[in-house]
Motif scaffolding. Structure first.
Motif, PDB file in Angstrom:
ATOM      1  N   GLY A 120     -62.883  40.272 -17.403  1.00  0.00           N
ATOM      2  CA  GLY A 120     -63.017  38.863 -17.745  1.00  0.00           C
ATOM      3  C   GLY A 120     -64.128  38.189 -16.964  1.00  0.00           C
ATOM      4  N   THR A 121     -64.498  36.999 -17.445  1.00  0.00           N
ATOM      5  CA  THR A 121     -65.542  36.184 -16.839  1.00  0.00           C
ATOM      6  C   THR A 121     -65.022  34.765 -16.682  1.00  0.00           C
ATOM      7  OG1 THR A 121     -67.273  37.496 -17.915  1.00  0.00           O
ATOM      8  CG2 THR A 121     -67.920  35.329 -17.102  1.00  0.00           C
ATOM      9  N   TRP A 122     -65.316  34.142 -15.537  1.00  0.00           N
ATOM     10  CA  TRP A 122     -64.903  32.764 -15.334  1.00  0.00           C
ATOM     11  C   TRP A 122     -65.941  32.033 -14.510  1.00  0.00           C
ATOM     12  CZ3 TRP A 122     -61.839  30.384 -18.355  1.00  0.00           C
ATOM     13  CH2 TRP A 122     -61.288  29.133 -18.022  1.00  0.00           C
ATOM     14  N   ARG A 123     -65.835  30.721 -14.503  1.00  0.00           N
ATOM     15  CA  ARG A 123     -66.840  29.827 -13.930  1.00  0.00           C
ATOM     16  C   ARG A 123     -66.419  29.318 -12.552  1.00  0.00           C
ATOM     17  NH1 ARG A 123     -68.670  24.587 -17.472  1.00  0.00           N
ATOM     18  NH2 ARG A 123     -70.437  23.864 -16.211  1.00  0.00           N
ATOM     19  N   THR A 124     -67.352  29.333 -11.586  1.00  0.00           N
ATOM     20  CA  THR A 124     -67.051  28.780 -10.265  1.00  0.00           C
ATOM     21  C   THR A 124     -66.989  27.253 -10.341  1.00  0.00           C
ATOM     22  OG1 THR A 124     -69.406  28.754  -9.653  1.00  0.00           O
ATOM     23  CG2 THR A 124     -68.122  30.686  -9.004  1.00  0.00           C
ATOM     24  N   ASP A 125     -66.098  26.659  -9.563  1.00  0.00           N
ATOM     25  CA  ASP A 125     -65.963  25.203  -9.572  1.00  0.00           C
ATOM     26  C   ASP A 125     -66.947  24.571  -8.586  1.00  0.00           C
ATOM     27  OD1 ASP A 125     -64.900  25.535  -7.034  1.00  0.00           O
ATOM     28  OD2 ASP A 125     -62.835  25.129  -7.625  1.00  0.00           O
ATOM     29  N   ARG A 126     -66.785  23.309  -8.313  1.00  0.00           N
ATOM     30  CA  ARG A 126     -67.718  22.578  -7.451  1.00  0.00           C
ATOM     31  C   ARG A 126     -67.743  23.125  -6.032  1.00  0.00           C
ATOM     32  NH1 ARG A 126     -65.702  16.525  -6.704  1.00  0.00           N
ATOM     33  NH2 ARG A 126     -67.383  16.632  -5.153  1.00  0.00           N
ATOM     34  N   ASP A 127     -66.687  23.827  -5.637  1.00  0.00           N
ATOM     35  CA  ASP A 127     -66.620  24.421  -4.308  1.00  0.00           C
ATOM     36  C   ASP A 127     -67.015  25.892  -4.315  1.00  0.00           C
ATOM     37  OD1 ASP A 127     -65.534  22.057  -2.949  1.00  0.00           O
ATOM     38  OD2 ASP A 127     -63.770  22.425  -4.192  1.00  0.00           O
ATOM     39  N   GLY A 128     -67.534  26.367  -5.454  1.00  0.00           N
ATOM     40  CA  GLY A 128     -67.941  27.760  -5.545  1.00  0.00           C
ATOM     41  C   GLY A 128     -66.789  28.725  -5.717  1.00  0.00           C
ATOM     42  N   VAL A 129     -65.612  28.206  -6.050  1.00  0.00           N
ATOM     43  CA  VAL A 129     -64.402  29.023  -6.115  1.00  0.00           C
ATOM     44  C   VAL A 129     -64.089  29.428  -7.549  1.00  0.00           C
ATOM     45  CG1 VAL A 129     -61.897  29.050  -5.713  1.00  0.00           C
ATOM     46  CG2 VAL A 129     -63.427  28.001  -4.035  1.00  0.00           C
ATOM     47  N   VAL A 130     -63.679  30.678  -7.714  1.00  0.00           N
ATOM     48  CA  VAL A 130     -63.209  31.178  -8.991  1.00  0.00           C
ATOM     49  C   VAL A 130     -61.939  31.982  -8.734  1.00  0.00           C
ATOM     50  CG1 VAL A 130     -64.607  33.286  -8.881  1.00  0.00           C
ATOM     51  CG2 VAL A 130     -63.863  32.427 -11.100  1.00  0.00           C
ATOM     52  N   GLU A 131     -60.974  31.871  -9.631  1.00  0.00           N
ATOM     53  CA  GLU A 131     -59.701  32.569  -9.455  1.00  0.00           C
ATOM     54  C   GLU A 131     -59.350  33.353 -10.713  1.00  0.00           C
ATOM     55  OE1 GLU A 131     -56.272  30.643  -7.473  1.00  0.00           O
ATOM     56  OE2 GLU A 131     -55.221  30.996  -9.373  1.00  0.00           O
TER      57      GLU A 131
END
Length: 305
Positions: free
Chosen positions: A180-191
């Motif tokens: 899978g692929t997901w997007r990092t948030d404003r804090d650079g975090v991806v879960e």
């Protein structure tokens, strides 16, 4: 469905590589902006369970070093599914994987990056390549015990499974679990939500990852930009031995390669991709939380091929 927009060219020259991400199911595009669920700027200290601030230039903390680049391996599939939960119907110990992506020079979080993960299932099989089996045809060894049974691979890696290097293989089936692929948030975090990986012949337990930057997010997914990091995430021996007591891992008879025996692991701790793990002692079957801050160079191109 894929987008037709191209990434806006950065001010400096880059070797742009086109990639597309296919939406998995209705409404997935709307969920892209949700990002990770972790509290801003903090990760759990997996040895104590307390919160510790993520590295940042403004906090005055020492910046994380550049995370080691490793081989992509032959089983990467582009145009993967855009999703946080990659489990599908795969059996295994629940694993929550939280990654924080930062610029290794400035320590600032990298937001809106596309992060890929892919790994084998509990029995060492990759989706898209089920005909390859486990370890290039299976093992015939014994499951891990207190004493590792795998023998160190010799010579240069010859392919994955069975080594971890090699050239890209074209998929042999349409399965896409544990990818899978997901997007990092404003804090650079991806879960991501997945299962603890198993093992196969010639490699220690690991998860593959890529970080893509300077691309364009559209209603259809992500495309363009560059791959600034290709790496692998690793698990300590204690956790792997604990999983070997739990089904279906306990049925995996492939001879296991330990972390120290692996020819890909850089042997440099978290800088090399060694995850920080948190789980209940003697009850790992209830689930594991794995975290890591990855320092990458957003100006670089590292495809791992």
């Amino acid at each position: 469905m894929t987008g037709n927009h191209t990434a806006e060219g950065p001010k400096h020259k880059r070797d742009l590589t086109r990639r597309k991400v296919v939406i998995a199911g209705a409404g997935a595009a709307a969920a892209v902006g949700v990002g990770g669920t972790l509290a801003s700027g903090a990760f759990a200290d997996e040895t104590t369970g307390t919160a510790s601030a993520g590295a940042s230039a403004s906090s005055g903390e020492v910046c994380y070093k550049l995370t080691s680049e490793t081989t992509e391996g032959p089983y990467y599939i582009d145009a993967d599914k855009l999703r946080k939960d990659v489990t599908e119907d795969e059996e295994g110990i629940p694993l929550t994987l939280r990654l924080k992506v930062i610029d290794s020079e400035t320590c600032k979080p990298i937001r809106n990056a596309a992060v890929d993960i892919w790994h084998c299932n509990a029995l060492g099989v990759y989706s898209g390549y089920e005909s390859m089996g486990s370890g290039g045809g299976g093992g015939g060894g014994t499951p891990p015990s207190g004493e590792p049974t795998g023998e160190p691979p010799s010579g240069e890696p010859s392919g994955e499974p069975g080594g971890g290097g090699g050239v890209h293989e074209e998929p042999t089936d349409d399965e896409r679990y544990l990818r899978g692929t997901w997007r990092t948030d404003r804090d650079g975090v991806v879960e991501f939500r997945t299962v603890f990986p198993g093992w196969y012949q010639g490699r220690c337990v690991h998860i593959h990852t890529k970080v893509h930057v300077s691309g364009t997010w559209t209603d259809a997914g992500y495309e363009g930009g560059t791959t600034c990091h290709t790496g692998q995430l690793f698990f300590d021996e204690a956790s792997v031995l604990a999983t070997a007591e739990v089904a279906p891992y306990s049925t995996n008879t492939t001879t296991r390669t330990t972390l120290d025996e692996d020819t890909i692991y850089p042997d440099n701790g978290t800088e090399g991709g060694l995850l920080k793990l948190k789980y209940k002692k003697n009850a790992i079957a209830k689930g594991v939380v794995a975290t890591l801050t990855m320092g990458v160079d957003p100006e670089a191109t590292n495809t791992g091929t």
